[in-house]
Design a protein around this motif. Structure first.
Motif, mmCIF file in Angstrom:
data_model
loop_
_atom_site.group_PDB
_atom_site.id
_atom_site.type_symbol
_atom_site.label_atom_id
_atom_site.label_comp_id
_atom_site.label_asym_id
_atom_site.label_seq_id
_atom_site.Cartn_x
_atom_site.Cartn_y
_atom_site.Cartn_z
ATOM 1 N N ILE A 87 27.304 31.508 -42.616
ATOM 2 C CA ILE A 87 26.863 32.687 -43.354
ATOM 3 C C ILE A 87 27.204 33.911 -42.513
ATOM 4 O O ILE A 87 26.727 34.046 -41.380
ATOM 5 N N TYR A 88 28.037 34.762 -43.050
ATOM 6 C CA TYR A 88 28.445 35.987 -42.337
ATOM 7 C C TYR A 88 28.512 37.108 -43.363
ATOM 8 O O TYR A 88 29.531 37.328 -44.002
ATOM 9 N N TYR B 110 32.465 33.721 -49.853
ATOM 10 C CA TYR B 110 31.407 32.787 -49.466
ATOM 11 C C TYR B 110 31.196 32.734 -47.962
ATOM 12 O O TYR B 110 30.072 32.746 -47.484
ATOM 13 N N GLN B 111 32.291 32.626 -47.213
ATOM 14 C CA GLN B 111 32.175 32.445 -45.764
ATOM 15 C C GLN B 111 33.436 32.976 -45.097
ATOM 16 O O GLN B 111 34.477 33.134 -45.746
ATOM 17 N N PRO B 112 33.384 33.257 -43.789
ATOM 18 C CA PRO B 112 34.569 33.747 -43.093
ATOM 19 C C PRO B 112 35.497 32.609 -42.684
ATOM 20 O O PRO B 112 35.121 31.433 -42.730
ATOM 21 N N ARG B 113 36.712 32.974 -42.311
ATOM 22 C CA ARG B 113 37.633 32.025 -41.674
ATOM 23 C C ARG B 113 37.810 32.477 -40.223
ATOM 24 O O ARG B 113 38.184 33.630 -39.987
ATOM 25 N N ARG C 29 26.925 30.900 -34.437
ATOM 26 C CA ARG C 29 27.088 31.412 -35.798
ATOM 27 C C ARG C 29 25.903 30.988 -36.667
ATOM 28 O O ARG C 29 25.300 29.941 -36.457
ATOM 29 N N LYS C 30 25.603 31.840 -37.663
ATOM 30 C CA LYS C 30 24.532 31.527 -38.609
ATOM 31 C C LYS C 30 25.073 30.532 -39.632
ATOM 32 O O LYS C 30 26.178 30.696 -40.127
ATOM 33 N N ASP D 15 20.883 40.021 -48.269
ATOM 34 C CA ASP D 15 21.611 40.386 -47.043
ATOM 35 C C ASP D 15 23.062 40.770 -47.350
ATOM 36 O O ASP D 15 23.613 41.695 -46.740
ATOM 37 N N HIS D 16 23.688 40.065 -48.290
ATOM 38 C CA HIS D 16 25.047 40.441 -48.689
ATOM 39 C C HIS D 16 25.054 41.764 -49.449
ATOM 40 O O HIS D 16 25.956 42.596 -49.268
#
Length: 460
Positions: free
Chosen positions: A340-341, A298-301, A330-331, A393-394
């Motif tokens: 969102i990454y 889902y998202q980065p750490r 960051r987005k 995008d993913h």
């Protein structure tokens, strides 16, 4: 022209779980889980006081819901079998009404050309098992192995893709570290025991499955969250390495390599936080290596070296070794508060390729939660262009990973129909299909129509 074409027989679909979608939580012989207990005790901990009994009624509407999946051109779908429904006492007698429901549901999926991916545990510990100690108890580990074998024997002729656990670190974090799941304990040593016993239970289930010699594969679903350092300074790099050990490698290494990272064992030993081990455990873990890995992303750490000294009198926590870091610029998903990454999905696949033998994997969850999504309702349909962009995008980064020989076989969105999400209930909506809670009416969102085209064309 398809700019991004995916491999033949790519798995297009979505994911859900029994406790988040079935409803009928105490009907037809099903016993209570820890969620029923916690909601009874603390309804204010749940958004708008919506508890597990008010989920999206898949138990009653699975046939029409599966027709919607077919409309969205799903060729695969993941859900879970509820232990408390199938074996209400945790061990022993099987509930015939549950057997009928799961058989009917599997038959319906297969009749519509949708391959069932079945998970065995999605945070829904039967209350009777929690009262025996939950994952702190080896008795419960053995009971889970019996439950898993019962599922294989009952449904193995219809299910070719099995998963032992979904995000097994979440009950560890939520229940035993950070107080966002029952039993609301803050105690790292107990958390480590829960994590360790979960992987023993996983290995026992894999062992039982292979002993039956059924035609199929068995895996596990892990939420892999890349740990990115603030900078290349050695202290920031060390912070990210330790975060990765705690939150990714603590489950990834035993699941894929059959053993724990030596660095993690040494770290926990240094702080006297190792769980109790017994003779034969290492050999058992070595038998738990998976055929297939589900990856939830889902998202980065993002982390950095700690700015302040640790209070040695405070409870031992992973955060003794790092601080979280909010990267400037960051987005963000403004409707959910998560970063969102998209490149993170590619970085995970490259790591699996280079460091984990390029194990066959698929993206088992990825998605975008939106609070107040009804504000995007236009002429009766949710116009969720933001979700279409998020997924596409993913998928572009996923496609890049595949083009660089990563063994990724599919993509599942979380989730199919807006479903109940633990203490957040229906606060954030994730589905391809909108759910009206009052009427239970289902309406395909714009993203669902878009995804149907992507699946039909095997690309976009």
């Amino acid at each position: 022209m398809m700019q991004y074409r995916f491999p033949e027989n790519f798995w297009w679909g979505s994911a859900s779980s029994g406790p988040q979608s079935e409803g009928a939580t105490l009907r037809d012989g099903k016993s209570a889980t820890i969620w029923d207990k916690w909601f009874d005790e603390s309804p204010n901990r749940f958004f708008n006081q919506v508890g597990p009994q008010d989920t999206s009624t898949f138990y009653d509407h699975f046939r029409s819901d599966i027709q919607l999946m077919k409309q969205l051109n799903h060729n695969t779908f993941r859900t879970s079998i509820a232990w408390a429904r199938l074996i209400p006492n945790g061990t022993g007698e099987v509930n015939p009404l549950a057997v009928r429901f799961y058989n009917d549901m599997l038959d319906e999926l297969l009749a519509n050309g949708i391959e069932p991916f079945i998970n065995l545990f999605h945070f829904d510990m039967p209350l009777c098992m929690q009262e025996k100690g939950g994952w702190e108890s080896r008795e419960v580990v053995d009971a889970y192995a019996d439950f898993a074998e019962t599922c294989f024997r009952l449904f193995g002729g219809k299910v070719k893709f099995w998963f032992t656990f979904n995000e097994p670190i979440v009950p560890v974090e939520g229940g035993y570290l950070y107080d966002f799941h029952y039993p609301n304990v803050v105690d790292f040593r107990r958390a480590a025991t829960v994590a360790y016993h979960t992987m023993l239970a996983h290995a026992k289930a894999v062992q039982r499955y292979r002993a039956l010699q059924q035609e199929g594969q068995i895996g596990i679903v892990l939420n892999l969250t890349p740990s990115y350092p603030r900078s290349q300074h050695p202290s920031d790099l060390q912070a990210s390495k330790i975060a990765d050990l705690f939150f990714n490698r603590s489950f990834l290494d035993p699941a894929v390599k059959g053993e724990y990272p030596a660095e993690l064992v040494e770290l926990l030993k240094q702080y006297d936080q190792l769980p109790h081990c017994e003779a034969g455990d290492a050999e058992l873990l070595a038998q738990g290596k998976v055929d297939l890995l589900g990856v939830n992303y889902y998202q980065p750490r993002r982390v950095k070296a700690r700015a302040n000294a640790v209070n040695p009198a405070s409870p031992f926590m992973p955060e003794w070794f790092f601080d979280y870091y909010e990267m400037p610029g960051r987005k963000m998903n403004p409707h959910r508060g998560w970063e969102i990454y998209e490149k993170g999905i590619y970085d995970i696949l490259i790591n699996l390729r280079d460091n984990y033998g390029n194990i066959p994997s698929y993206i088992s969850e990825n998605g975008m939660g939106v609070e107040g999504e009804e504000k995007f309702l236009v002429e009766g349909q949710i116009q969720d262009d933001y979700r279409i962009k998020f997924v596409s995008d993913h998928l572009q980064w996923l496609h890049k990973g595949i083009s660089e020989n990563c063994a990724c076989k599919g993509y599942h969105l979380w989730t199919f129909i807006d479903n109940w999400s633990w203490s957040n209930a229906y606060k954030n909506r994730y589905g391809f299909v909108q759910l009206d809670l009052a009427t239970q009416k289902r309406t395909i969102k714009k993203s669902g129509e878009w995804f149907a085209d992507v699946s039909r064309n095997n690309g976009f």
